[in-house]
Design a protein around this motif. Structure first.
Motif, mmCIF file in Angstrom:
data_model
loop_
_atom_site.group_PDB
_atom_site.id
_atom_site.type_symbol
_atom_site.label_atom_id
_atom_site.label_comp_id
_atom_site.label_asym_id
_atom_site.label_seq_id
_atom_site.Cartn_x
_atom_site.Cartn_y
_atom_site.Cartn_z
ATOM 1 N N VAL A 57 0.843 -1.106 -0.075
ATOM 2 C CA VAL A 57 0.014 -0.052 0.028
ATOM 3 C C VAL A 57 0.906 1.361 -0.110
ATOM 4 O O VAL A 57 0.501 2.285 -0.800
ATOM 5 C CB VAL A 57 -0.797 -0.141 1.251
ATOM 6 N N MET A 58 1.897 1.183 0.784
ATOM 7 C CA MET A 58 2.804 2.336 0.771
ATOM 8 C C MET A 58 3.655 2.683 -0.461
ATOM 9 O O MET A 58 3.798 3.700 -0.890
ATOM 10 C CB MET A 58 3.701 2.392 2.016
ATOM 11 N N ASN B 12 15.226 27.765 -1.647
ATOM 12 C CA ASN B 12 14.478 27.050 -0.660
ATOM 13 C C ASN B 12 14.160 25.678 -1.238
ATOM 14 O O ASN B 12 13.817 25.472 -2.412
ATOM 15 C CB ASN B 12 13.192 27.710 -0.116
ATOM 16 N N ALA B 13 14.472 24.680 -0.442
ATOM 17 C CA ALA B 13 14.230 23.378 -0.896
ATOM 18 C C ALA B 13 14.002 22.384 0.268
ATOM 19 O O ALA B 13 14.563 22.576 1.124
ATOM 20 C CB ALA B 13 15.238 22.749 -1.932
ATOM 21 N N GLU B 14 12.980 21.405 0.072
ATOM 22 C CA GLU B 14 12.793 20.618 1.130
ATOM 23 C C GLU B 14 12.374 19.159 0.584
ATOM 24 O O GLU B 14 11.859 18.909 -0.554
ATOM 25 C CB GLU B 14 11.774 20.882 2.070
ATOM 26 N N ILE B 15 12.901 18.019 1.076
ATOM 27 C CA ILE B 15 12.587 16.943 0.838
ATOM 28 C C ILE B 15 11.135 16.400 1.170
ATOM 29 O O ILE B 15 10.694 17.070 2.141
ATOM 30 C CB ILE B 15 13.336 15.785 1.285
ATOM 31 N N GLY B 16 10.404 15.486 0.506
ATOM 32 C CA GLY B 16 8.853 15.167 0.693
ATOM 33 C C GLY B 16 9.009 14.273 1.940
ATOM 34 O O GLY B 16 9.239 13.013 1.698
ATOM 35 N N ARG B 17 8.342 14.657 3.013
ATOM 36 C CA ARG B 17 8.079 13.905 4.074
ATOM 37 C C ARG B 17 7.378 12.716 3.841
ATOM 38 O O ARG B 17 7.612 11.443 4.269
ATOM 39 C CB ARG B 17 7.585 14.643 5.344
ATOM 40 N N TYR B 18 6.258 12.850 3.016
ATOM 41 C CA TYR B 18 5.412 11.560 2.685
ATOM 42 C C TYR B 18 6.115 10.489 1.854
ATOM 43 O O TYR B 18 5.950 9.302 2.180
ATOM 44 C CB TYR B 18 4.309 12.172 2.113
ATOM 45 N N SER C 273 -5.456 14.007 -0.160
ATOM 46 C CA SER C 273 -4.452 13.271 0.495
ATOM 47 C C SER C 273 -4.491 11.869 0.726
ATOM 48 O O SER C 273 -5.604 11.308 0.494
ATOM 49 C CB SER C 273 -4.609 13.869 1.994
ATOM 50 N N PRO C 274 -3.497 11.121 0.691
ATOM 51 C CA PRO C 274 -2.322 11.660 0.791
ATOM 52 C C PRO C 274 -1.428 11.636 -0.565
ATOM 53 O O PRO C 274 -0.274 12.328 -0.591
ATOM 54 C CB PRO C 274 -1.289 10.440 1.534
ATOM 55 N N LEU C 275 -2.047 11.531 -1.752
ATOM 56 C CA LEU C 275 -1.615 11.644 -2.959
ATOM 57 C C LEU C 275 -0.871 13.021 -3.270
ATOM 58 O O LEU C 275 0.086 13.186 -4.005
ATOM 59 C CB LEU C 275 -2.080 11.055 -4.180
ATOM 60 N N GLY C 276 -1.938 13.908 -2.870
ATOM 61 C CA GLY C 276 -1.633 15.542 -3.166
ATOM 62 C C GLY C 276 -0.277 15.862 -2.365
ATOM 63 O O GLY C 276 0.103 16.937 -2.632
ATOM 64 N N ASN C 277 -0.126 15.302 -1.247
ATOM 65 C CA ASN C 277 1.176 15.756 -0.356
ATOM 66 C C ASN C 277 2.500 14.664 -0.411
ATOM 67 O O ASN C 277 3.308 14.932 0.120
ATOM 68 C CB ASN C 277 0.589 15.436 1.073
ATOM 69 N N THR C 278 2.258 13.980 -1.476
ATOM 70 C CA THR C 278 3.372 13.267 -1.711
ATOM 71 C C THR C 278 4.273 13.380 -2.930
ATOM 72 O O THR C 278 3.952 13.487 -3.944
ATOM 73 C CB THR C 278 2.821 11.604 -1.819
#
Length: 249
Positions: free
Chosen positions: A21-22, A182-188, A35-40
């Protein structure tokens, strides 16, 4: 005696189901904005003032999107990371730009992500095979061996996939930060990827333990059986010897 597989295999199946699933959450990221696809996403970076780029770019599995996984490109297998901007762009981090992917992506980022992208799919295929084989594992050692082998192969490819994904996007983040963006890795995406790896790792261990436990229990029963038979023969021989001595006395 209760078989070990009767409780180990169902636990392994639950872990495998969670892992699959993950993996689907990662692979289907940005398919829609719920969510969660929009936040991934793997990475979100400020790409304003880069030629042909969005103000904010987010890299998902099939898509390159804007902020909130909106305004996405069309779905494409293993899209070059440099497709976020135009050919030979201005103001993009130099380490990311090269002659690959239509003069948008450097050699390292082009091939590292393409291999990582493919290994995700291979890991998913073998995880599904291991899941269905896991139902047979509830019946005995052979099923555990088949499920364990399939899950081990899936774990091998997922280890490569997650490692490549981490190396690529962490280095991309650092490149953007070094250029003052600015940059950040996706936590999801990172959480689902490593969570899937952990669940698959535990499931593989449980399948292997199921094989060894059943084998060791049978071996113990055989050893105990031999000891009983030897003792019974010894007692018989001793009893017979005593009776013979009594007769001659």
């Amino acid at each position: 005696m209760v078989r070990t597989n009767t409780y180990l295999a169902p636990v392994a199946l639950v872990l495998l189901a969670g892992s699959i699933v993950m993996l689907f959450f990662v692979i289907l990221s940005a398919v829609n904005t719920t969510s969660p696809l929009g936040n991934t996403y793997f990475l979100s970076a400020d790409t304003s003032d880069i030629t042909g780029a969005r103000r904010v770019t987010q890299w998902a599995y099939f898509y390159i999107c804007g902020e909130g996984n909106s305004d996405c490109s069309r779905a494409w297998p293993a899209p070059p990371l440099g497709w976020a901007w135009s050919r030979t762009p201005f103001n993009a981090p130099a380490v990311l730009v090269g002659s690959y992917g239509g003069a948008t992506t450097s050699f390292y980022y082009y091939y590292m992500w393409r291999f990582g992208w493919v290994f995700y799919l291979i890991a998913l295929v073998f995880s599904v095979i291991a899941f269905f084989a896991g139902f047979v594992a509830c019946c005995g050692r052979l099923g555990s061996a088949i499920a364990g082998l399939a899950s081990f192969v899936a774990l091998f490819f997922l280890t490569i996939a997650v490692s490549l994904m981490t190396a690529v996007f962490v280095r991309m983040r650092d490149a953007f930060l070094a250029s003052g963006r600015n940059a950040e890795i996706g936590r999801y995406a990172f959480g689902f990827s490593w969570g899937s790896w952990t669940a698959l790792f535990l499931a593989t261990i449980l399948f292997c333990v199921g094989i060894r436990r059943d084998g060791s229990s049978r071996g113990n029963s055989r050893r105990w059986g031999r000891q009983r038979s030897v003792r019974s023969h010894r007692s018989y021989d001793l009893g017979g010897t005593r009776r013979v001595k009594d007769d001659y006395a």
